[in-house]
Scaffold this motif. Structure first.
Motif, PDB file in Angstrom:
ATOM      1  N   SER A 284       0.821  -1.203   0.000  1.00  0.00           N
ATOM      2  CA  SER A 284       0.000   0.000   0.000  1.00  0.00           C
ATOM      3  C   SER A 284       0.866   1.268   0.000  1.00  0.00           C
ATOM      4  O   SER A 284       1.740   1.398  -0.848  1.00  0.00           O
ATOM      5  CB  SER A 284      -0.946  -0.067   1.194  1.00  0.00           C
ATOM      6  N   ARG A 285       0.710   2.163   0.975  1.00  0.00           N
ATOM      7  CA  ARG A 285       1.577   3.354   0.961  1.00  0.00           C
ATOM      8  C   ARG A 285       3.039   2.935   1.092  1.00  0.00           C
ATOM      9  O   ARG A 285       3.940   3.609   0.615  1.00  0.00           O
ATOM     10  CB  ARG A 285       1.174   4.346   2.059  1.00  0.00           C
ATOM     11  N   LYS A 288       4.285   1.971  -2.351  1.00  0.00           N
ATOM     12  CA  LYS A 288       4.759   3.150  -3.083  1.00  0.00           C
ATOM     13  C   LYS A 288       6.205   3.401  -2.637  1.00  0.00           C
ATOM     14  O   LYS A 288       7.100   3.708  -3.418  1.00  0.00           O
ATOM     15  CB  LYS A 288       3.907   4.387  -2.750  1.00  0.00           C
ATOM     16  N   GLU A 322      -8.330   5.841  -6.908  1.00  0.00           N
ATOM     17  CA  GLU A 322      -7.682   7.002  -6.275  1.00  0.00           C
ATOM     18  C   GLU A 322      -6.904   7.816  -7.315  1.00  0.00           C
ATOM     19  O   GLU A 322      -6.228   7.256  -8.176  1.00  0.00           O
ATOM     20  CB  GLU A 322      -6.724   6.504  -5.187  1.00  0.00           C
TER      21      GLU A 322
HETATM   22  C1  GTR Z   1      -5.363   4.622   1.488  1.00  0.00           C
HETATM   23  C2  GTR Z   1      -4.709   5.432   0.417  1.00  0.00           C
HETATM   24  C3  GTR Z   1      -3.945   4.522  -0.497  1.00  0.00           C
HETATM   25  C4  GTR Z   1      -3.115   3.498   0.248  1.00  0.00           C
HETATM   26  C5  GTR Z   1      -3.720   3.043   1.566  1.00  0.00           C
HETATM   27  C6  GTR Z   1      -2.751   2.443   2.583  1.00  0.00           C
HETATM   28  O1  GTR Z   1      -6.163   5.380   2.311  1.00  0.00           O
HETATM   29  O2  GTR Z   1      -5.700   6.115  -0.282  1.00  0.00           O
HETATM   30  O3  GTR Z   1      -3.160   5.282  -1.384  1.00  0.00           O
HETATM   31  O4  GTR Z   1      -1.837   3.938   0.461  1.00  0.00           O
HETATM   32  O5  GTR Z   1      -4.328   4.065   2.242  1.00  0.00           O
HETATM   33  O6  GTR Z   1      -1.576   2.740   2.608  1.00  0.00           O
HETATM   34  O7  GTR Z   1      -3.235   1.701   3.419  1.00  0.00           O
END
Ligand code: GTR
Length: 449
Positions: A284-285, A288, A322
């Motif tokens: 997720s983040r 990235k 997103e």
């Molecule tokens: C969400 C965000 C995503 C993703 C996610 C996470 O809210 O919109 O980009 O990164 O969080 O990291 O859990």
């Protein structure tokens, strides 16, 4: 979020100095209202028509003819564009960084592994920011390759082992056992399903992990805490108290990626692991983050991005799920301020995310999506892999061994090339299925044949 509001936010961020409360209130008021109104597009027929920048054509229009031109001309150009326009510039390795072994248990997990807990001090003393690294090293076949990844709620959530140090630094509420932004013993092992420690160790890999908030707490505080507090001056130069932060200064994702490099600095000193065979992994983040870490630090031998979505593997120009405007509104601290220019104006971006994947070439990269994770745009994640492939091929590796711009079938991993991909059944998560593919992919690339 419409174009006018996003433009206003960009202007505000540019013009207003970091003037404390007023600034935070303004941004969050606009952000919250617009975030609520945001309607993600999940209709393929409404994906805007777009032309992706070609990773093999330089900004001046010259085609990249060979590996040498990629290495010396186009790759640096792309790296600079991502640094200046997307993630922000990070400092170098801290001169005074040093390590302290806090725990070294050779018979952890019933003798399966050595547990080592190491504090990575980023400054000369012990007062500054520090990263606590937990490492499980199998008690066989050393030096072993490593999976290195940041975790969301502290090392003690990764496994139920009671000897893992409890992280009591600031944490987002909502995680198991987190009370008033602090973790408690009740959190122990709560994220174990995402970290199949025994499986990893039995396959002959070490696992190294650290809490991402040790590097930079995940909230918008105007870059006053975490590593920004100490190292910002190295990227911004000395700034007057009321001066705006430069648009290309590092955001939190760049800080977390930088922290992964500092963990790798430690691994390079540990005789029991092989720092030339480190796979950097994130969800997720933090997916990235692992991509940006792999792009910026070529010591990472292999890169894994699990459900990374917008600002990760997903193509920005598709604006599916997103979008840049939405992510910059809700998480204004993740990217550099310059990235706001592309809110609702993806076509103006000089790069797209397939070029982030290409920056990892020729090193192997694996991108994973989940069927129910439409927010992260599985097809956009796949297409990044697909469109990065020509760079991998130019560099003499197989790239993505699948010649189709259509999503690969569900639960049928594509993992025989130097770019791996799968679309798994289920939701936004990290599962044993995901790890099985990552382990196979690492075996293929990091095990001596
Ligand atoms: C969400 C965000 C995503 C993703 C996610 C996470 O809210 O919109 O980009 O990164 O969080 O990291 O859990």
């Amino acid at each position: 979020m419409d174009r006018v509001v996003s433009l206003k936010i960009s202007l505000l961020r540019k013009c207003l100095p970091q003037c404390g409360l007023l600034w935070i209130v303004l941004i969050s008021a606009v952000g919250v209202v617009r975030a609520d109104e945001f309607e993600p597009n999940y209709d393929e027929s409404k994906v805007p028509a777009h032309v992706l920048p070609d990773p093999l054509i330089r900004l001046d229009g010259t085609p990249v003819a060979d590996a040498e031109a990629w290495r010396t001309l186009r790759r640096p150009e792309l790296l600079t564009l991502f640094s200046e326009q997307v993630y922000g510039k990070a400092p170098g390795k801290p001169d005074q960084q040093h390590f302290e072994i806090l725990d070294d248990e050779p018979q952890a997990l019933e003798g399966l592994a050595t547990r080592r807990q190491v504090r990575v001090y980023l400054t000369a003393g012990t007062e500054g920011p520090a990263i606590d690294l937990l490492i499980y090293i199998p008690n066989m076949g050393r030096p072993v390759p490593v999976f290195l990844g940041l975790n969301f709620y502290g090392n003690h959530t990764v496994a139920p082992d009671p000897n893992i140090r409890l992280n009591t630094r600031w944490m987002r509420n909502g995680g198991a056992g987190v009370v008033d932004n602090r973790s408690t013993d009740a959190a122990r092992g709560s994220n174990a399903s995402r970290w199949p420690v025994e499986m990893i160790l039995q396959r002959g890999y070490a696992l190294a992990t650290a809490y991402y908030g040790d590097i930079d707490p995940d909230y918008d505080d105007g870059f006053k805490n975490g590593v920004h507090a100490v190292f910002d001056v190295q990227v911004t130069g000395p700034l007057a108290a009321d001066a705006p932060r430069p648009g290309d200064a590092w955001g939190s994702i760049a800080a977390w990626a930088w922290g992964l490099s500092r963990c790798l600095d430690y691994l390079a000193t540990d005789q029991d692991v092989d720092a030339t065979r480190v796979s950097v992994i994130g969800h997720s983040r933090l997916g990235k983050t692992s991509l940006w870490a792999g792009a910026t630090d070529e010591r990472f031998a292999l890169v894994i991005s699990n459900n990374s979505g917008c600002g990760g593997a997903a193509l920005s120009r598709r604006a599916y799920g997103e979008t840049i405007g939405r992510i910059n509104t809700v998480f204004p601290h993740w990217f550099c301020d310059n990235f706001n220019q592309y809110n609702n104006d993806e076509a103006a971006l000089p790069v797209d995310q397939h070029e982030l994947v290409a920056l990892i070439a020729p090193r192997p990269v694996y991108i994973a999506s989940a069927v129910d994770d439409r927010w992260a745009d599985p097809l956009g994640e796949y297409l990044s892999a697909f469109h990065a492939s020509p760079v991998y091929k130019l560099l003499g590796t197989p790239g993505l061994p699948r010649d189709s711009a259509e999503l690969s079938p569900v639960d049928e991993p594509v993992k025989s090339g130097s770019i791996g991909y799968h679309l798994r059944t289920g939701k936004h998560d990290v599962t044993d299925f995901d790890w099985q593919q990552y382990l196979d992919f690492a075996d293929l690339h990091l095990r001596p044949k």
